[in-house]
Design a protein around this motif. Structure first.
Motif, short mmCIF file in Angstrom:
data_model
loop_
_atom_site.label_atom_id
_atom_site.label_comp_id
_atom_site.label_asym_id
_atom_site.label_seq_id
_atom_site.Cartn_x
_atom_site.Cartn_y
_atom_site.Cartn_z
N MET A 305 65.95 75.76 66.00
CA MET A 305 66.95 76.43 66.84
C MET A 305 68.36 76.34 66.27
O MET A 305 69.26 77.00 66.77
N ARG A 306 68.55 75.49 65.27
CA ARG A 306 69.87 75.26 64.65
C ARG A 306 70.88 74.80 65.70
O ARG A 306 71.98 75.34 65.83
N ARG A 307 70.50 73.74 66.41
CA ARG A 307 71.31 73.27 67.52
C ARG A 307 72.39 72.27 67.11
O ARG A 307 73.18 71.82 67.95
N GLU A 308 72.41 71.85 65.87
CA GLU A 308 73.47 70.96 65.35
C GLU A 308 73.47 69.58 66.01
O GLU A 308 74.48 68.87 65.96
N THR A 309 72.37 69.22 66.64
CA THR A 309 72.24 67.90 67.23
C THR A 309 70.82 67.38 66.98
O THR A 309 69.91 68.16 66.71
N SER A 310 70.66 66.07 67.08
CA SER A 310 69.35 65.45 66.93
C SER A 310 68.92 64.85 68.27
O SER A 310 69.73 64.71 69.20
N ARG A 311 67.66 64.47 68.36
CA ARG A 311 67.17 63.82 69.57
C ARG A 311 67.93 62.51 69.82
O ARG A 311 68.33 62.22 70.96
N THR A 312 68.15 61.75 68.78
CA THR A 312 68.87 60.48 68.92
C THR A 312 70.27 60.71 69.48
O THR A 312 70.73 59.98 70.37
N HIS A 313 70.95 61.72 68.95
CA HIS A 313 72.30 62.04 69.43
C HIS A 313 72.27 62.39 70.92
O HIS A 313 73.11 61.93 71.70
N ILE A 314 71.31 63.22 71.31
CA ILE A 314 71.23 63.67 72.70
C ILE A 314 70.94 62.49 73.63
O ILE A 314 71.58 62.33 74.68
N GLU A 315 69.98 61.67 73.26
CA GLU A 315 69.63 60.52 74.12
C GLU A 315 70.80 59.56 74.24
O GLU A 315 71.08 59.04 75.34
N ASP A 316 71.50 59.32 73.14
CA ASP A 316 72.66 58.43 73.18
C ASP A 316 73.77 59.03 74.03
O ASP A 316 74.42 58.32 74.82
N LEU A 317 74.00 60.34 73.90
CA LEU A 317 75.05 61.00 74.68
C LEU A 317 74.76 60.92 76.17
O LEU A 317 75.65 60.62 76.98
#
Length: 465
Positions: A305-317
């Motif tokens: 999707m080229r979302r510029e984020t990772s799962r780790t980043h999202i969970e941490d955020l």
């Protein structure tokens, strides 16, 4: 033949799609009103009818085409051949050349750069000779290719929302490369308003009695970043001294006198900062509500999707948001059936939804948009599979929503009354979220304190205190 009526010209509007499109409609009507034209809610009474279209996904495009054809059909049934029909919005911006050939019923197409010129365009149409809508007729096409317009605080607007709530567009366009989306091609590069412009508009709205300010753009968290270079030598306190930011805007809005909510819509997970979290926590006028579309959680899907984020980043955020802003309600949306999505990918999304327990959540099935990167990807998911995944994800969220709603019973909440016995809590944005149903009438457009007495899958029931 001059077709300008001797009385004030009457303008009707059918606006489809998102709140950002609604603001464009308000600007069009505001410009028309500023030129002495009359706004009417009765399409049959309008000299000029504008269909403000959406082209975000297939269903939105179909709805827009249906609305255009219905408006033309009604024009014929009402025996009002002199009524002009204008098509505006994202569909006009994206497909005006094709539509001009296919929809000879239309008098004119206008794009996103013409929204503040509707009055002038209407006067030109009505002053011209009446066209013959035959096979040779081609509508007037005023759409410019690259959109650059952005409203200012003094741009005339005719608000279409209830008097107590308003949308404020703080930026236009988008710089994100999401492979499923064509919005940057329609609305252009991200361009922010100045902080002074937004503050002036909000101050004026609050003075008019507005109780809820909904800040919108394609990505509200990107606000000001495009202006950093212009403000490299700014002396005012900003994030890392780089320039205007959403944090600084919120702190300036917090200073406006009055009792009102500020709500953040359309934030992106890539641009949240520790300072923004601290700012929201410190500003009591900013609603404890964050709208943050995530689209997926599996790494392969996020990359595709080229979302510029990772799962780790999202969970941490998410962890930082909930820890840093007590009482926060998180709203998100996900896409199921993106090209290449396997049962494993989908199950990881379900597990994530079950674990995080979002207060508000919506699901979209992937829509294959022509000219998007994702449209050319292999392994397109069958429609039947997409629909099955949609239903399964929504059943899961319905169970979570019911449990969260039941947990509210007995609590005291501050709500904004929409109409006599319908209100919304701080955790509910207009149009898209749940409602608080009141057991007794209250004054519309005012805040009230209520006690929750019952709950359904989504809505709450409350008594006034």
């Amino acid at each position: 033949m001059n077709l300008l009526p001797t009385r004030p010209v009457k303008i009707g509007m059918i606006s489809l799609g998102c709140a950002k499109n609604l603001v464009d409609a308000e600007i069009m009507l505001g410009d028309a009103a500023s030129r002495g034209m009359e706004i009417t809610a009765d399409a049959s009474d309008a000299d000029v009818l504008v269909v403000n279209t959406c082209a975000f996904i297939d269903s939105a495009k179909e709805e827009s085409i249906d609305a255009i054809l219905h408006a033309h059909q009604q024009r014929g049934l009402r025996k009002k051949p002199g009524q002009k029909l204008i098509v505006s919005g994202c569909m006009a911006q994206r497909f005006s050349k094709d539509l001009a050939s296919d929809l000879t019923e239309i008098d004119a197409f206008i794009g996103l750069d013409q929204v503040n010129r509707l009055g002038e365009i209407v006067e030109g149409l009505l002053a011209a000779a009446s066209p013959v809508h035959d096979d040779a007729w081609q509508p007037l096409n005023l759409v410019t290719r690259n959109s650059t317009f952005i409203p200012d605080y003094d741009t005339p607007r005719f608000r279409l929302t209830p008097s107590h709530t308003a949308y404020v567009k703080i930026a236009e366009g988008c710089n994100h490369p999401c492979s499923f989306c064509v919005i940057p091609r329609m609305r252009g590069r991200h361009r922010s308003r100045t902080i002074a412009s937004v503050v002036a508009e909000v101050r004026n709205l609050v003075a008019q009695g507005v109780k809820e300010i909904n800040l919108i753009s394609q990505d509200t968290t990107y606000f000001g970043m495009d202006l950093w270079e212009q403000h490299a030598n700014a002396t005012q306190p900003v994030d890392s001294s780089r320039g205007p930011t959403l944090s600084l805007l919120l702190r300036e809005l917090q200073k406006i006198e009055g009792d009102f909510w500020i709500r953040l819509l359309y934030t992106h997970p890539a641009h949240w900062s520790a300072e923004l979290i601290r700012t929201i926590a410190a500003c009591d006028k900013v609603a404890r509500y964050i709208d943050m579309p995530l689209q997926h959680i599996h790494e392969q899907m996020l990359l595709g999707m080229r979302r510029e984020t990772s799962r780790t980043h999202i969970e941490d955020l998410i962890a930082r948001l909930r820890e840093g802003i007590p009482g926060l309600a998180l709203r998100t949306t996900f896409i199921v059936g993106f090209p290449g999505e396997t049962e494993e990918h989908f199950q990881s999304l379900l597990d994530f939804i079950a674990s995080v327990r979002f207060e508000r959540l919506g699901i979209f099935t992937y829509s294959r948009e022509d000219s998007s990167r994702a449209a050319k990807m292999p392994n397109q998911v069958p429609a039947k599979t997409k629909q099955a995944r949609f239903r399964k994800a929504m059943r899961l969220q319905q169970r979570i929503a019911r449990e969260l709603a039941l947990a509210q019973v007995g609590k005291t909440l501050r709500v904004l009354v929409e109409k006599s016995q319908v209100a919304r809590a701080e955790s509910d944005a207009p149009e898209v979220d749940t409602q608080v149903l009141l057991t007794a009438p209250a004054t519309a457009g005012e805040f009230a304190t209520v006690r929750i007495t019952a709950a359904s899958d989504y809505d709450l029931v409350a008594e006034l205190l």
